[in-house]
Design a protein around this motif. Structure first.
Motif, PDB file in Angstrom:
ATOM      1  N   ILE A  62      28.944  11.714 -47.013  1.00 20.53           N
ATOM      2  CA  ILE A  62      27.713  10.909 -47.427  1.00 20.53           C
ATOM      3  C   ILE A  62      26.310  11.673 -46.814  1.00 20.53           C
ATOM      4  CG2 ILE A  62      26.338   9.446 -48.329  1.00 20.53           C
ATOM      5  CD1 ILE A  62      29.130  10.157 -50.693  1.00 20.53           C
ATOM      6  N   ILE A  65      25.695  15.091 -48.042  1.00 21.90           N
ATOM      7  CA  ILE A  65      24.972  15.593 -49.062  1.00 21.90           C
ATOM      8  C   ILE A  65      23.221  14.969 -49.081  1.00 21.90           C
ATOM      9  CG2 ILE A  65      25.445  14.854 -51.771  1.00 21.90           C
ATOM     10  CD1 ILE A  65      28.578  15.315 -50.354  1.00 21.90           C
ATOM     11  N   THR A  91      24.444  18.740 -59.438  1.00 16.73           N
ATOM     12  CA  THR A  91      25.392  19.523 -58.532  1.00 16.73           C
ATOM     13  C   THR A  91      24.823  20.593 -57.253  1.00 16.73           C
ATOM     14  OG1 THR A  91      27.490  19.454 -60.478  1.00 16.73           O
ATOM     15  CG2 THR A  91      27.876  21.639 -58.752  1.00 16.73           C
ATOM     16  N   VAL A 130      29.753  19.972 -55.278  1.00 14.71           N
ATOM     17  CA  VAL A 130      29.378  18.427 -54.472  1.00 14.71           C
ATOM     18  C   VAL A 130      29.053  18.005 -56.454  1.00 14.71           C
ATOM     19  CG1 VAL A 130      28.760  16.046 -53.747  1.00 14.71           C
ATOM     20  CG2 VAL A 130      29.099  18.074 -52.544  1.00 14.71           C
ATOM     21  N   ASN A 131      30.370  17.076 -57.149  1.00 18.16           N
ATOM     22  CA  ASN A 131      29.054  16.369 -58.349  1.00 18.16           C
ATOM     23  C   ASN A 131      28.921  15.280 -58.077  1.00 18.16           C
ATOM     24  OD1 ASN A 131      29.852  18.729 -59.679  1.00 18.16           O
ATOM     25  ND2 ASN A 131      31.395  18.093 -60.772  1.00 18.16           N
ATOM     26  N   ILE A 132      27.117  15.034 -58.506  1.00 22.66           N
ATOM     27  CA  ILE A 132      26.531  13.580 -58.212  1.00 22.66           C
ATOM     28  C   ILE A 132      26.532  12.585 -59.646  1.00 22.66           C
ATOM     29  CG2 ILE A 132      24.665  12.665 -57.111  1.00 22.66           C
ATOM     30  CD1 ILE A 132      24.381  15.388 -55.352  1.00 22.66           C
ATOM     31  N   SER A 255      26.192   4.880 -58.145  1.00 19.03           N
ATOM     32  CA  SER A 255      26.547   6.111 -58.600  1.00 19.03           C
ATOM     33  C   SER A 255      27.915   6.170 -58.120  1.00 19.03           C
ATOM     34  CB  SER A 255      25.700   6.694 -57.330  1.00 19.03           C
ATOM     35  OG  SER A 255      24.371   6.655 -57.469  1.00 19.03           O
ATOM     36  N   THR A 257      29.560   9.805 -56.823  1.00 19.64           N
ATOM     37  CA  THR A 257      29.681  11.090 -56.072  1.00 19.64           C
ATOM     38  C   THR A 257      31.542  11.797 -55.628  1.00 19.64           C
ATOM     39  OG1 THR A 257      27.384  10.694 -54.995  1.00 19.64           O
ATOM     40  CG2 THR A 257      28.983  12.627 -54.211  1.00 19.64           C
ATOM     41  N   THR A 259      33.266  15.230 -53.466  1.00 19.81           N
ATOM     42  CA  THR A 259      33.075  16.291 -53.257  1.00 19.81           C
ATOM     43  C   THR A 259      34.945  17.654 -53.715  1.00 19.81           C
ATOM     44  OG1 THR A 259      33.040  18.098 -51.310  1.00 19.81           O
ATOM     45  CG2 THR A 259      34.325  16.203 -51.110  1.00 19.81           C
TER      46      THR A 259
END
Length: 295
Positions: A62, A65, A91, A130-132, A255, A257, A259
């Motif tokens: 984390i 990122i 992303t 990585v999708n956030i 949130s 997140t 990976t």
């Protein structure tokens, strides 16, 4: 080369998958998959391993990122994709090339042993991301098969590929989790519509081509209920390249997140795209075919 999975045509159709889901049951290493989990993956198209990564490891990822997202020089790269309609980061592609930590994670035997076993060969990374989904702002991803795009636009000939991903935050029913259709990996939805030039520039923000119709989703859920990939941070999920999945908006105050690492067999290298005028950008279809060794 014969196209076993034609798509992006004038009409939509659903055809049988011709490739296996599990290519080997041989033990690859200490973290290979047991018979029960392997059968679950073969039947359902995905398998979940709770608590595989510690909270300390999750915190490291984390923080990494957060660093990449706040680095203005890094954010100028085309691998950094913003949400449609706003400037929120959606992303980060190929985090393993920007970060030694994620490079290390991509070679972790807890992942690689399982992946090499399921695909029955050495593997390389097709791409990672990585999708956030920021709290209250993260947008949806429509129903899709990853392989449909990787085949049509990247030229992967066979469905000998998968995604291994780690939950970096808790994934709940409220914060835009991944939904899947168990068993849908056994069929291939040949999608309607011809791929426009540079389609990826729009599809990474909002996918419109390679998306099954509601009729296809109805057909594939006749004997299967939708499921959510829920879990605590540290959970590993492996899903087949062809399983239909998507996710809703995150309207929660929390949130989400994750990976992702997309692994392809070294015996399934890309060729000319089967359903697009040209290949997508190189960062979406990496050409480092050197086999990954678990470390």
């Amino acid at each position: 080369m014969n196209d076993l999975y034609p798509s992006r045509k004038e009409t939509e159709s659903i055809i049988e998958r011709v490739d296996p889901t599990v290519y080997s049951d041989k033990v690859v290493g200490e973290y290979s998959i047991g018979n029960i989990s392997r059968k679950e993956y073969e039947d359902n198209g995905y398998v979940v391993f709770p608590n595989l990564f510690s909270q300390d490891e999750i915190n490291e990822m984390i923080n990494e990122i957060d660093y990449m997202a706040s680095n203005e020089d890094l954010a100028k790269n085309e691998e950094f994709i913003k949400e449609p309609g706003n400037n929120e980061l959606r992303t980060i592609f190929n985090q393993h090339l920007f970060s030694s930590l994620f490079e290390k994670i991509s070679k972790d035997p807890r992942i690689i042993d399982k992946v090499k076993q399921l695909l029955g060969s050495d593997v390389y990374i097709h791409h990672s991301r990585v999708n956030i989904k920021p709290a209250y702002k993260g947008k949806s991803f429509p129903w899709h098969s990853d392989f449909e795009t990787w085949h049509s636009e990247d030229g992967l000939p066979r469905c000998r590929c998968l995604t291994a991903w780690i939950m970096l935050t808790d994934n709940t029913q409220f914060n835009g989790p991944l939904y899947l259709i168990p068993g849908s990996h056994k069929k291939f939805v040949s999608c309607k519509g011809f791929t426009p030039e540079d389609n990826y520039k729009k599809s990474l923000k909002k996918q419109e081509y390679g998306v099954p119709s509601i009729n296809a989703i109805k057909e594939l859920t006749k004997n299967s209920e939708l499921v959510g990939a829920y879990g605590k941070a540290g959970t590993l999920v492996i899903h087949d390249g062809n399983i239909l999945h998507g996710s809703p908006d995150n309207i929660s105050p929390h949130s989400r997140t994750n990976t992702f690492f997309v692994f392809n067999s070294v015996e399934n290298k890309p060729v000319k795209p089967f359903g697009a005028p040209e290949n997508r950008a190189d960062f979406l279809c990496l050409k480092d075919f050197n086999a990954i060794e678990a470390k």
